[in-house]
Design a protein around this motif. Structure first.
Motif, PDB file in Angstrom:
ATOM      1  N   SER A   4       0.564  -1.152  -0.070  1.00  0.00           N
ATOM      2  CA  SER A   4      -0.141   0.083   0.144  1.00  0.00           C
ATOM      3  C   SER A   4       1.000   1.126   0.095  1.00  0.00           C
ATOM      4  N   LYS A   5       2.083   1.175   0.682  1.00  0.00           N
ATOM      5  CA  LYS A   5       2.978   2.408   0.635  1.00  0.00           C
ATOM      6  C   LYS A   5       3.450   2.515  -0.544  1.00  0.00           C
ATOM      7  N   PHE A   6       3.735   1.528  -1.540  1.00  0.00           N
ATOM      8  CA  PHE A   6       4.373   1.414  -2.725  1.00  0.00           C
ATOM      9  C   PHE A   6       3.501   2.084  -3.621  1.00  0.00           C
ATOM     10  N   ARG A  13       3.716  10.110  -7.681  1.00  0.00           N
ATOM     11  CA  ARG A  13       4.855  10.374  -8.513  1.00  0.00           C
ATOM     12  C   ARG A  13       3.883  10.464 -10.110  1.00  0.00           C
ATOM     13  N   LEU A  14       2.785   9.550 -10.053  1.00  0.00           N
ATOM     14  CA  LEU A  14       2.267   9.540 -11.229  1.00  0.00           C
ATOM     15  C   LEU A  14       1.453  10.856 -11.470  1.00  0.00           C
TER      16      LEU A  14
END
Length: 90
Positions: A4-6, A13-14
């Protein structure tokens, strides 16, 4: 690193990437529009129509023209007059 952190980092970033892309597209569009606006030449105003044309018969006399007391002159000077005001030399 948890999944979930990823996903959260990837989403951030997106989001930044999309924002920057839209900003660049907007800037390029403005540059293109301003270049087109500069290339467009406005049409000149229409020439005024002459309502009345005046014609005259004019004669020219060669005359040396002196400009000042120091001797400055124009040897190719000319004086113009209406033909009706000129008297022929006999």
């Amino acid at each position: 690193m948890s999944n979930s952190k990823f996903d959260e980092l990837l989403r951030i970033r997106l989001h930044k990437l999309v924002g920057r892309s839209l900003l660049l597209i907007g800037l390029f569009s403005l540059c293109a529009l301003s270049a087109r606006a500069q290339d467009a030449v406005p049409a000149p105003p229409p020439a005024p129509a002459c309502v009345k044309t005046v014609t005259a018969q004019v004669v020219a006399f060669d005359q040396i023209i002196f400009y000042n007391r120091f001797g400055s002159f124009d040897p190719g000077g000319m004086i113009f007059a209406l033909k009706r005001d000129a008297v022929p030399i006999e």
